[in-house]
Design a protein around this motif. Structure first.
Motif, mmCIF file in Angstrom:
data_model
loop_
_atom_site.group_PDB
_atom_site.id
_atom_site.type_symbol
_atom_site.label_atom_id
_atom_site.label_comp_id
_atom_site.label_asym_id
_atom_site.label_seq_id
_atom_site.Cartn_x
_atom_site.Cartn_y
_atom_site.Cartn_z
ATOM 1 N N ILE A 27 0.799 -1.227 0.000
ATOM 2 C CA ILE A 27 0.000 0.000 0.000
ATOM 3 C C ILE A 27 0.827 1.270 0.000
ATOM 4 N N GLY A 28 2.135 1.126 0.088
ATOM 5 C CA GLY A 28 2.983 2.309 -0.009
ATOM 6 C C GLY A 28 2.605 3.377 0.990
ATOM 7 N N ASN A 29 2.442 4.598 0.505
ATOM 8 C CA ASN A 29 2.191 5.746 1.377
ATOM 9 C C ASN A 29 0.721 6.137 1.464
ATOM 10 N N VAL A 30 -0.184 5.187 1.270
ATOM 11 C CA VAL A 30 -1.608 5.497 1.374
ATOM 12 C C VAL A 30 -1.894 5.988 2.787
ATOM 13 N N ASP A 31 -2.586 7.121 2.896
ATOM 14 C CA ASP A 31 -2.891 7.734 4.181
ATOM 15 C C ASP A 31 -4.147 7.099 4.778
ATOM 16 N N VAL A 32 -3.945 6.017 5.524
ATOM 17 C CA VAL A 32 -5.042 5.319 6.186
ATOM 18 C C VAL A 32 -4.504 4.749 7.498
ATOM 19 N N GLU A 33 -5.336 4.797 8.540
ATOM 20 C CA GLU A 33 -4.939 4.262 9.840
ATOM 21 C C GLU A 33 -4.834 2.740 9.779
ATOM 22 N N ASN A 34 -3.873 2.192 10.527
ATOM 23 C CA ASN A 34 -3.797 0.734 10.666
ATOM 24 C C ASN A 34 -5.034 0.243 11.391
ATOM 25 N N GLY A 35 -5.509 -0.937 11.005
ATOM 26 C CA GLY A 35 -6.660 -1.528 11.661
ATOM 27 C C GLY A 35 -7.411 -2.463 10.748
ATOM 28 N N VAL A 36 -8.525 -2.974 11.277
ATOM 29 C CA VAL A 36 -9.398 -3.899 10.548
ATOM 30 C C VAL A 36 -10.604 -3.111 10.038
ATOM 31 N N TYR A 37 -10.963 -3.358 8.781
ATOM 32 C CA TYR A 37 -12.030 -2.606 8.110
ATOM 33 C C TYR A 37 -13.044 -3.538 7.451
ATOM 34 N N MET A 38 -14.292 -3.097 7.419
ATOM 35 C CA MET A 38 -15.269 -3.694 6.519
ATOM 36 C C MET A 38 -14.925 -3.138 5.145
ATOM 37 N N SER A 39 -14.904 -3.996 4.137
ATOM 38 C CA SER A 39 -14.494 -3.526 2.819
ATOM 39 C C SER A 39 -15.367 -4.113 1.718
ATOM 40 N N ARG A 40 -15.232 -3.490 0.548
ATOM 41 C CA ARG A 40 -15.853 -4.000 -0.676
ATOM 42 C C ARG A 40 -14.696 -4.242 -1.636
ATOM 43 N N VAL A 41 -14.742 -5.378 -2.318
ATOM 44 C CA VAL A 41 -13.667 -5.762 -3.232
ATOM 45 C C VAL A 41 -14.253 -5.921 -4.629
ATOM 46 N N ILE A 42 -13.598 -5.327 -5.609
ATOM 47 C CA ILE A 42 -14.036 -5.460 -7.000
ATOM 48 C C ILE A 42 -12.968 -6.232 -7.756
ATOM 49 N N ILE A 43 -13.399 -7.365 -8.320
ATOM 50 C CA ILE A 43 -12.522 -8.223 -9.114
ATOM 51 C C ILE A 43 -13.223 -8.459 -10.443
ATOM 52 N N ASP A 44 -12.607 -8.016 -11.532
ATOM 53 C CA ASP A 44 -13.187 -8.183 -12.872
ATOM 54 C C ASP A 44 -14.629 -7.699 -12.941
ATOM 55 N N GLY A 45 -14.928 -6.581 -12.293
ATOM 56 C CA GLY A 45 -16.263 -6.000 -12.336
ATOM 57 C C GLY A 45 -17.253 -6.616 -11.361
#
Length: 117
Positions: A27-45
């Motif tokens: 993730i390089g320098n992405v400005d986000v706090e460390n932790g566990v998140y609910m997420s949405r993942v997009i794979i091939d649409g």
């Protein structure tokens, strides 16, 4: 919402061994706090619900900061492919667990909480 797009890389395979295989991304320098998140993942649409961890994985002596995402209902091989992960809401801070068993138990609780949201 924080959006991270990138290539899925190989990790230590620990998540797979404890029942939570993850898609790992630098993730390089992405400005986000460390932790566990609910997420949405997009794979091939296609969209999937996910549980993501941003951080250094202190329970396994991790050094690099990564994004690790368990994708609910997905079992395909996506190593080397680009995916999009949208971090929707933070569930908890990253923390160090005293054992892999304790980590697995927490992941099970996190998963139940995220599925209920």
């Amino acid at each position: 919402m924080i959006v991270i797009e990138g290539e899925v890389i190989h990790g230590q395979q620990l998540g797979r061994r404890i029942g939570f295989p993850t898609a790992n991304m630098e993730i390089g320098n992405v400005d986000v706090e460390n932790g566990v998140y609910m997420s949405r993942v997009i794979i091939d649409g296609n969209q999937y619900r996910g549980m993501s961890n941003v951080g250094v994985r202190p329970s396994v002596d991790g050094k690099r900061r990564l994004l690790e995402t368990f994708i609910f209902g997905f079992g395909g091989d996506i190593y080397g492919r680009r995916i999009r992960v949208e971090l929707l809401c933070k569930v908890r801070d990253e923390k160090k667990f005293e054992s892999i068993g304790a980590l697995k138990s927490q992941l099970e609780r996190d998963s139940e909480q995220i599925r209920s949201l």
